[in-house]
Design a protein around this motif. Structure first.
Motif, PDB file in Angstrom:
ATOM      1  N   ILE A 463     -99.478  14.827   6.722  1.00  0.00           N
ATOM      2  CA  ILE A 463     -98.985  13.795   5.812  1.00  0.00           C
ATOM      3  C   ILE A 463     -97.787  14.370   5.063  1.00  0.00           C
ATOM      4  O   ILE A 463     -97.923  15.293   4.259  1.00  0.00           O
ATOM      5  CB  ILE A 463    -100.074  13.351   4.816  1.00  0.00           C
ATOM      6  N   LEU A 464     -96.592  13.844   5.349  1.00  0.00           N
ATOM      7  CA  LEU A 464     -95.380  14.340   4.699  1.00  0.00           C
ATOM      8  C   LEU A 464     -95.255  13.790   3.282  1.00  0.00           C
ATOM      9  O   LEU A 464     -94.978  14.527   2.344  1.00  0.00           O
ATOM     10  CB  LEU A 464     -94.152  13.955   5.527  1.00  0.00           C
ATOM     11  N   ASN A 465     -95.423  12.491   3.138  1.00  0.00           N
ATOM     12  CA  ASN A 465     -95.395  11.852   1.824  1.00  0.00           C
ATOM     13  C   ASN A 465     -96.242  10.588   1.867  1.00  0.00           C
ATOM     14  O   ASN A 465     -96.276   9.888   2.886  1.00  0.00           O
ATOM     15  CB  ASN A 465     -93.971  11.470   1.403  1.00  0.00           C
ATOM     16  N   ALA A 466     -96.899  10.292   0.763  1.00  0.00           N
ATOM     17  CA  ALA A 466     -97.702   9.069   0.672  1.00  0.00           C
ATOM     18  C   ALA A 466     -97.656   8.558  -0.758  1.00  0.00           C
ATOM     19  O   ALA A 466     -97.748   9.349  -1.710  1.00  0.00           O
ATOM     20  CB  ALA A 466     -99.148   9.338   1.096  1.00  0.00           C
ATOM     21  N   ILE A 485     -98.019   5.940  -7.318  1.00  0.00           N
ATOM     22  CA  ILE A 485     -98.439   7.321  -7.566  1.00  0.00           C
ATOM     23  C   ILE A 485     -98.367   8.087  -6.251  1.00  0.00           C
ATOM     24  O   ILE A 485     -98.488   7.501  -5.166  1.00  0.00           O
ATOM     25  CB  ILE A 485     -99.862   7.390  -8.150  1.00  0.00           C
ATOM     26  N   ASP A 486     -98.167   9.387  -6.349  1.00  0.00           N
ATOM     27  CA  ASP A 486     -98.106  10.245  -5.172  1.00  0.00           C
ATOM     28  C   ASP A 486     -99.534  10.599  -4.745  1.00  0.00           C
ATOM     29  O   ASP A 486    -100.305  11.174  -5.511  1.00  0.00           O
ATOM     30  CB  ASP A 486     -97.323  11.515  -5.512  1.00  0.00           C
ATOM     31  N   LEU A 527     -95.799   8.375   5.119  1.00  0.00           N
ATOM     32  CA  LEU A 527     -94.844   8.986   6.043  1.00  0.00           C
ATOM     33  C   LEU A 527     -95.520  10.233   6.594  1.00  0.00           C
ATOM     34  O   LEU A 527     -95.870  11.138   5.837  1.00  0.00           O
ATOM     35  CB  LEU A 527     -93.551   9.361   5.315  1.00  0.00           C
ATOM     36  N   TYR A 528     -95.768  10.257   7.912  1.00  0.00           N
ATOM     37  CA  TYR A 528     -96.523  11.362   8.478  1.00  0.00           C
ATOM     38  C   TYR A 528     -95.885  11.853   9.764  1.00  0.00           C
ATOM     39  O   TYR A 528     -95.036  11.181  10.372  1.00  0.00           O
ATOM     40  CB  TYR A 528     -97.982  10.947   8.737  1.00  0.00           C
ATOM     41  N   GLN A 529     -96.305  13.043  10.158  1.00  0.00           N
ATOM     42  CA  GLN A 529     -95.809  13.663  11.390  1.00  0.00           C
ATOM     43  C   GLN A 529     -96.986  13.924  12.323  1.00  0.00           C
ATOM     44  O   GLN A 529     -98.008  14.477  11.919  1.00  0.00           O
ATOM     45  CB  GLN A 529     -95.092  14.979  11.065  1.00  0.00           C
ATOM     46  N   ILE A 570     -85.719  11.470   2.175  1.00  0.00           N
ATOM     47  CA  ILE A 570     -86.915  10.797   1.649  1.00  0.00           C
ATOM     48  C   ILE A 570     -87.612  11.663   0.609  1.00  0.00           C
ATOM     49  O   ILE A 570     -88.062  11.189  -0.434  1.00  0.00           O
ATOM     50  CB  ILE A 570     -87.869  10.446   2.803  1.00  0.00           C
ATOM     51  N   VAL A 571     -87.688  12.961   0.880  1.00  0.00           N
ATOM     52  CA  VAL A 571     -88.333  13.864  -0.070  1.00  0.00           C
ATOM     53  C   VAL A 571     -87.553  13.921  -1.371  1.00  0.00           C
ATOM     54  O   VAL A 571     -88.112  13.938  -2.465  1.00  0.00           O
ATOM     55  CB  VAL A 571     -88.475  15.271   0.551  1.00  0.00           C
TER      56      VAL A 571
END
Length: 575
Positions: A463-466, A485-486, A527-529, A570-571
């Motif tokens: 999970i890169l960002n959620a 919220i992150d 956003l995941y890899q 994105i980050v």
């Protein structure tokens, strides 16, 4: 427990969401989820006193949820009453030895008792106000009259009015008294009536009603009505009455036989004998998207054939458009119109009626809760294209103007007030949930590091960002602020064997989550890899989610430099 049942809202900490299991989860699924969270939150895994204290709190919450859901009786009570049902001292609702089916039966009995108490407070008022307006002077002006009225104002008058009101007074669970009255006036002449009806439910298959009435135009009235289910697909009603007047006693009888032709279609046969005798047959088909009616009547003085169709749009405003044709000895009438919900309790509609020899009329109707306001406006006795045009376009333009200038700002202000009250009432609880979520994220750090290392070694799911909360993507809502919220760490912690599965429960109850925007629509953006390819997915708050799913950005894998730059951007924009 009786006092708890009197509340309309039952607080419910979602144990299913906390364990991230389905509401139909088996004992094995509950046990697996419980063991996984115990390993994550066990206090003995933390040496720092503060982390240890926070871990104890979360560990106890998980243990409490598992204890309730793993015991069939407690789980049945929780499913019905929520957490409040478990907090009653002495288990006053049911005995522990009862089965889930018996618990539900007990619940239904208590619900019936509560309904009996509420019957005494229910009056179910209904009312109608109709104001007839004669606006023929707008269009039916002859040339010689028009020359005499240059510079004058067209004469518009109210030529009829009708007001009716009824209330119900439940006497027992089977007996109901209905009191109704009406006042009418037409061109200076009017009158009124008052009626009292007593209705008794004789069985699950039928009821009977006795009616007494009096008025200054029709005289005393005595009537009876019976309803009976003949079969599961067929029912009948019979009504008879005696109207006493200066001309003598005028009896009347009406019978109706109805049958379900299929799931969405009803057929009716009606026979009426008395002042206006007639025989009528009709077929009504009502589905989720449409309503169709065809009817034929033979009678004195009205014989006609009628067909109507209504289309229901599947939007939040419940928009409907309709049209009908009615032809008989009186002439032919064509009607078309629309209705739409303008607020939580209000529906407005407009219908244009064009007929021979009736002319052109505009009928405006407003339903507000159980009250109906009806305004029939007679425009002309002739078939004038100008009258049809203004009757069609005028209400539409007026509605659009009122919608933009009054209704939408009012509804938006009401919604904001309700949200603000909801936020204030739940502020302390949300602050507590936020602290628990932050503590859970701290406790997850070490586990997440190990999960990421394992997933990287097998080119698995990372999970890169959620983010979770309210996202603003509509250009018309740019003035609104995103509230998210992150949740990257909590989601990564839920990854197992390169898979992430979320149930249909609200995601705000997941470990490490909380509700950042109470009362508003929420979504989860991830956003995941997976296997070196970056993907993005957006899920509703209560929608089930399974990752990995079909690739949405697979083209990025073939452009590695673009992938890296996009990820970096994105980050950097991380909220």
């Amino acid at each position: 427990m009786a006092s708890a049942l009197d509340d309309d809202e039952i607080s419910n900490d979602d144990y299913y969401s906390l364990l991230n299991v389905r509401r139909e989860a088996t004992q094995d699924e509950l046990k697996a989820a419980y063991r996984r969270l115990c390993m994550l939150y066990h206090p003995d895994k933390h040496r720092d006193p503060e982390l240890k204290r926070q871990a104890e709190v979360l560990f106890n919450l998980v243990h409490e949820a598992y204890e309730v859901l793993s015991e069939p009786q407690a789980r049945a009570i929780y499913d019905i009453y929520g957490k409040r049902g478990l907090d009653v001292d002495g288990w006053e609702v049911v005995e522990r030895k009862r089965s889930p089916a018996e618990i539900r039966e007990e619940y239904e009995r208590l619900q019936r008792e509560r309904e009996e108490r509420r019957l005494q407070q229910r009056t179910n008022p209904k009312g109608t106000i109709s104001v007839g307006i004669d606006a023929t002077d707008l269009f039916d002006r002859y040339e010689e009259d028009y020359e005499d009225m240059v510079g004058g104002v067209p004469h518009i008058e109210i030529n009829r009015m009708h007001i009716s009101q009824s209330i119900e007074a439940p006497l027992t669970t089977k007996d109901t008294a209905i009191l109704s009255g009406s006042l009418s006036t037409h061109n200076g002449n009017g009158g009124g009536t008052i009626n009292l009806a007593l209705r008794r439910v004789t069985s699950t298959k039928g009821w009977g009603e006795v009616e007494l009435g009096a008025g200054d135009t029709h005289g005393p009235l005595f009537g009876m009505k019976i309803f009976r289910n003949l079969t599961p697909r067929c029912f009948a009603t019979a009504q008879c009455g005696l109207q006493f007047s200066s001309r003598g006693v005028r009896p009347g009888v009406t019978t109706v036989l109805a049958r379900h032709l299929d799931k969405n279609t009803m057929g009716y046969l009606q026979w009426r004998w008395g002042i206006q005798s007639s025989m009528n047959t009709s077929v009504v088909r009502d589905t989720k998207r449409s309503h169709f009616t065809v009817a034929v009547q033979l009678g004195i003085p009205h014989t006609f054939m009628m067909m109507s169709y209504q289309y229901k749009f599947q939007d939040e405003d419940q928009t409907k458009i309709k049209g009908s044709v009615k032809s008989g000895f009186f002439g032919t009438v064509v009607e078309y119109g629309a209705e739409r919900k303008i607020s939580r309790h209000s529906v407005v509609g407009a219908t244009v009626s064009v007929g021979v020899p009736q002319g052109v009329s505009l009928k405006i109707k407003l339903n507000r809760a159980s009250q109906t306001y009806f305004f029939p406006i007679h425009l002309t006795d002739q078939l004038l294209p100008s009258a049809v045009f203004y009757a069609t376009v005028g209400p539409l333009v007026f509605y659009l103007a009122i919608q933009q200038l009054v209704i939408r700002p009012y509804v938006r202000a009401q919604k904001e007030q309700e949200l603000e009250k909801q936020r204030e009432s739940s502020a302390s609880n949300i602050a507590k949930k936020k602290q628990e979520a932050e503590a859970a994220v701290l406790l997850m750090q070490e586990s997440v590091r190990r999960i990421i290392e394992a997933e990287e070694s097998r080119m698995g799911l990372i999970i890169l960002n959620a983010w979770y909360g309210k996202f603003v993507t509509d250009n018309s809502r740019k003035h609104e602020r995103a509230k998210v919220i992150d949740v990257t760490v909590p989601l990564q912690c839920l990854v197992k064997d390169s898979k992430l599965i979320l149930t249909e429960a609200s995601k705000s109850g997941l470990p490490g989550f909380y509700d950042p925007c109470v009362g508003e629509e929420k979504s989860l953006k991830v956003l995941y890899q997976f296997r070196g390819v970056m993907h993005q997915v957006l899920s509703g708050d209560t929608e089930p989610l399974r990752i990995p799913k079909q690739c949405t950005f697979s083209w990025i894998a073939q452009h590695e430099c673009i992938r890296v730059l996009l990820l970096k951007e994105i980050v950097l924009k991380k909220l």
